[in-house]
Design an enzyme around this catalytic site. Sequence first.
Site, PDB file in Angstrom:
ATOM      1  N   SER A 268      38.899  50.047  47.479  1.00 37.92           N
ATOM      2  CA  SER A 268      38.914  48.705  47.696  1.00 37.92           C
ATOM      3  C   SER A 268      39.749  47.704  48.621  1.00 37.92           C
ATOM      4  O   SER A 268      40.947  48.116  48.143  1.00 37.92           O
ATOM      5  CB  SER A 268      39.439  47.633  45.931  1.00 37.92           C
ATOM      6  OG  SER A 268      39.117  47.051  46.083  1.00 37.92           O
TER       7      SER A 268
ATOM      8  N   HIS B 157      35.126  49.232  49.845  1.00 33.28           N
ATOM      9  CA  HIS B 157      34.770  48.523  48.363  1.00 33.28           C
ATOM     10  C   HIS B 157      35.501  47.222  48.973  1.00 33.28           C
ATOM     11  O   HIS B 157      36.737  46.713  49.559  1.00 33.28           O
ATOM     12  CB  HIS B 157      35.636  48.797  47.381  1.00 33.28           C
ATOM     13  CG  HIS B 157      34.906  48.549  46.689  1.00 33.28           C
ATOM     14  ND1 HIS B 157      33.621  48.480  45.561  1.00 33.28           N
ATOM     15  CD2 HIS B 157      35.124  46.944  45.428  1.00 33.28           C
ATOM     16  CE1 HIS B 157      33.655  47.451  44.780  1.00 33.28           C
ATOM     17  NE2 HIS B 157      34.447  46.492  44.514  1.00 33.28           N
TER      18      HIS B 157
ATOM     19  N   ASP C 254      35.377  43.710  47.894  1.00 34.87           N
ATOM     20  CA  ASP C 254      35.714  42.543  47.039  1.00 34.87           C
ATOM     21  C   ASP C 254      35.202  41.221  47.277  1.00 34.87           C
ATOM     22  O   ASP C 254      36.141  40.361  48.230  1.00 34.87           O
ATOM     23  CB  ASP C 254      37.061  42.188  45.741  1.00 34.87           C
ATOM     24  CG  ASP C 254      36.951  43.534  44.959  1.00 34.87           C
ATOM     25  OD1 ASP C 254      35.465  44.129  44.457  1.00 34.87           O
ATOM     26  OD2 ASP C 254      37.921  44.585  45.459  1.00 34.87           O
TER      27      ASP C 254
ATOM     28  N   MET D 195      34.668  36.966  46.631  1.00 32.85           N
ATOM     29  CA  MET D 195      35.297  36.564  45.421  1.00 32.85           C
ATOM     30  C   MET D 195      35.202  34.959  45.894  1.00 32.85           C
ATOM     31  O   MET D 195      35.149  34.190  46.555  1.00 32.85           O
ATOM     32  CB  MET D 195      36.699  36.415  44.809  1.00 32.85           C
ATOM     33  CG  MET D 195      36.389  37.722  44.222  1.00 32.85           C
ATOM     34  SD  MET D 195      38.508  37.653  43.299  1.00 32.85           S
ATOM     35  CE  MET D 195      38.921  39.582  43.452  1.00 32.85           C
TER      36      MET D 195
ATOM     37  N   HIS E 183      30.947  43.931  46.558  1.00 25.22           N
ATOM     38  CA  HIS E 183      31.037  43.584  45.000  1.00 25.22           C
ATOM     39  C   HIS E 183      31.164  42.065  45.246  1.00 25.22           C
ATOM     40  O   HIS E 183      32.015  41.520  45.367  1.00 25.22           O
ATOM     41  CB  HIS E 183      32.483  44.584  44.421  1.00 25.22           C
ATOM     42  CG  HIS E 183      31.969  43.699  43.170  1.00 25.22           C
ATOM     43  ND1 HIS E 183      34.049  44.614  42.141  1.00 25.22           N
ATOM     44  CD2 HIS E 183      31.346  43.328  42.638  1.00 25.22           C
ATOM     45  CE1 HIS E 183      33.223  43.637  41.056  1.00 25.22           C
ATOM     46  NE2 HIS E 183      32.177  43.084  41.102  1.00 25.22           N
TER      47      HIS E 183
ATOM     48  N   MET F 191      31.868  39.020  43.253  1.00 28.00           N
ATOM     49  CA  MET F 191      31.716  38.642  42.247  1.00 28.00           C
ATOM     50  C   MET F 191      31.850  36.565  42.120  1.00 28.00           C
ATOM     51  O   MET F 191      32.564  36.066  43.036  1.00 28.00           O
ATOM     52  CB  MET F 191      33.397  39.443  41.684  1.00 28.00           C
ATOM     53  CG  MET F 191      33.534  39.975  41.784  1.00 28.00           C
ATOM     54  SD  MET F 191      35.564  41.039  41.562  1.00 28.00           S
ATOM     55  CE  MET F 191      34.893  41.385  43.277  1.00 28.00           C
TER      56      MET F 191
ATOM     57  N   MET G 261      33.188  47.106  35.147  1.00 27.18           N
ATOM     58  CA  MET G 261      34.694  46.455  35.444  1.00 27.18           C
ATOM     59  C   MET G 261      35.349  47.249  34.410  1.00 27.18           C
ATOM     60  O   MET G 261      34.886  46.554  33.017  1.00 27.18           O
ATOM     61  CB  MET G 261      34.580  44.897  35.349  1.00 27.18           C
ATOM     62  CG  MET G 261      33.536  44.215  36.726  1.00 27.18           C
ATOM     63  SD  MET G 261      34.004  44.725  38.189  1.00 27.18           S
ATOM     64  CE  MET G 261      35.781  44.117  38.192  1.00 27.18           C
TER      65      MET G 261
ATOM     66  N   GLY H 164      45.657  45.612  39.915  1.00 21.56           N
ATOM     67  CA  GLY H 164      46.898  45.365  40.073  1.00 21.56           C
ATOM     68  C   GLY H 164      46.563  45.425  38.725  1.00 21.56           C
ATOM     69  O   GLY H 164      48.183  45.051  37.932  1.00 21.56           O
TER      70      GLY H 164
ATOM     71  N   ASP I 209      35.650  50.008  38.106  1.00 26.82           N
ATOM     72  CA  ASP I 209      35.604  48.951  38.785  1.00 26.82           C
ATOM     73  C   ASP I 209      37.521  48.014  38.040  1.00 26.82           C
ATOM     74  O   ASP I 209      36.977  47.604  37.199  1.00 26.82           O
ATOM     75  CB  ASP I 209      35.845  48.428  39.262  1.00 26.82           C
ATOM     76  CG  ASP I 209      36.091  47.767  41.084  1.00 26.82           C
ATOM     77  OD1 ASP I 209      37.369  47.915  40.891  1.00 26.82           O
ATOM     78  OD2 ASP I 209      35.595  46.243  41.209  1.00 26.82           O
TER      79      ASP I 209
ATOM     80  N   GLY J  93      41.788  49.349  37.982  1.00 31.48           N
ATOM     81  CA  GLY J  93      43.195  50.077  37.258  1.00 31.48           C
ATOM     82  C   GLY J  93      42.718  51.339  37.008  1.00 31.48           C
ATOM     83  O   GLY J  93      43.411  51.975  36.506  1.00 31.48           O
TER      84      GLY J  93
HETATM   85  C1  DX5 Z   1      38.795  43.252  41.116  1.00 30.30           C
HETATM   86  C2  DX5 Z   1      37.887  43.956  41.695  1.00 30.30           C
HETATM   87  C3  DX5 Z   1      38.648  45.104  42.334  1.00 30.30           C
HETATM   88  C4  DX5 Z   1      39.736  45.696  42.679  1.00 30.30           C
HETATM   89  C5  DX5 Z   1      40.324  46.630  41.825  1.00 30.30           C
HETATM   90  O1  DX5 Z   1      38.442  41.981  40.641  1.00 30.30           O
HETATM   91  O2  DX5 Z   1      36.667  43.688  41.691  1.00 30.30           O
HETATM   92  O3  DX5 Z   1      37.826  46.110  43.195  1.00 30.30           O
HETATM   93  O4  DX5 Z   1      40.342  45.443  43.750  1.00 30.30           O
HETATM   94  O5  DX5 Z   1      42.107  46.702  41.765  1.00 30.30           O
HETATM   95  P1  DX5 Z   1      42.872  47.712  41.267  1.00 30.30           P
HETATM   96  O6  DX5 Z   1      42.400  48.866  42.032  1.00 30.30           O
HETATM   97  O7  DX5 Z   1      44.548  47.574  41.570  1.00 30.30           O
HETATM   98  O8  DX5 Z   1      42.818  47.778  40.019  1.00 30.30           O
HETATM   99 ZN    ZN Z   2      35.176  45.070  43.238  1.00 27.16          ZN
END
Ligand code: DX5
Ligand code: ZN
Length: 221
Positions: free
Chosen positions: A4, A29, A31, A33, A63, A65, A134, A142, A169, A171
């Site tokens: 990601s 990946h 992301d 938002m 992805h 969101m 998720m 993080g 996805d 942690g």
């Molecule tokens: C969270 C994202 C993830 C995120 C994962 O909203 O969809 O893809 O980047 O980040 P880590 O691996 O640090 O949890």
């Molecule tokens: Zn993601």
Amino acid sequence: MAASILSADFGHLADECAAVLDAGSDLLHIDVMDGHFVPNLSMGPAVCAAVRRAFPSAFLDVHLMVTDPAKFIEPFAEAGADHLTFHIEVEPQPESLCRSIRDLGCSAGVAINPETPIEKLRPALDSADLLLVMSVHPGFSGQKFLAEVLPKCAAISERRSPNQRLEIDGGVTAATAVACRAHGVEVLVTASALFGSADYAAEIAAIRGEPVTAPTASPPR
Ligand code: DX5
Ligand code: ZN
């Protein structure tokens, strides 16, 4: 293994993408938002297009969101996305959007947030190419892995058809990936654990559960 890029150094994005692909990441990946579905803003189609130009053969896993994914599928398909995942929380009947995504030449995924009951995902089991669980509240990299979503992974893994992928996805680290794999997850997304590591190849191997090559021992004297 899906890197990601949310945790990449954006000032050196192409170098960072090249480094994780060379280190063995199968996907990038991306992301997306909108500051509405999640309390953060990130990347739009222009970033996806730039990554596509720099890496013509990389698999781009987008992805979404966002509150209104239908509005964005065409711009991202035109920007070179291979796959588009949207959230069941905003499209409870996902069949038609999955069809529109496929009509644009991409595969379609449906994501579910940690607090959303698995029953809500039932309509997606017939229509999605990928199901994304998720394991953090979406919006930021993080965060701590929420182990309570693992039974959801196991249940989806049992019910999905053989050509559907199960992705997780949030942690994901070498430590939490062990339980993910044991609960049927095949695609592991990771941002901070990978981009925060000193050795991308070793981190990817560890997340995949591959044996780490030990340094050669010195011969006895
Ligand atoms: C969270 C994202 C993830 C995120 C994962 O909203 O969809 O893809 O980047 O980040 P880590 O691996 O640090 O949890
Ligand atoms: Zn993601």
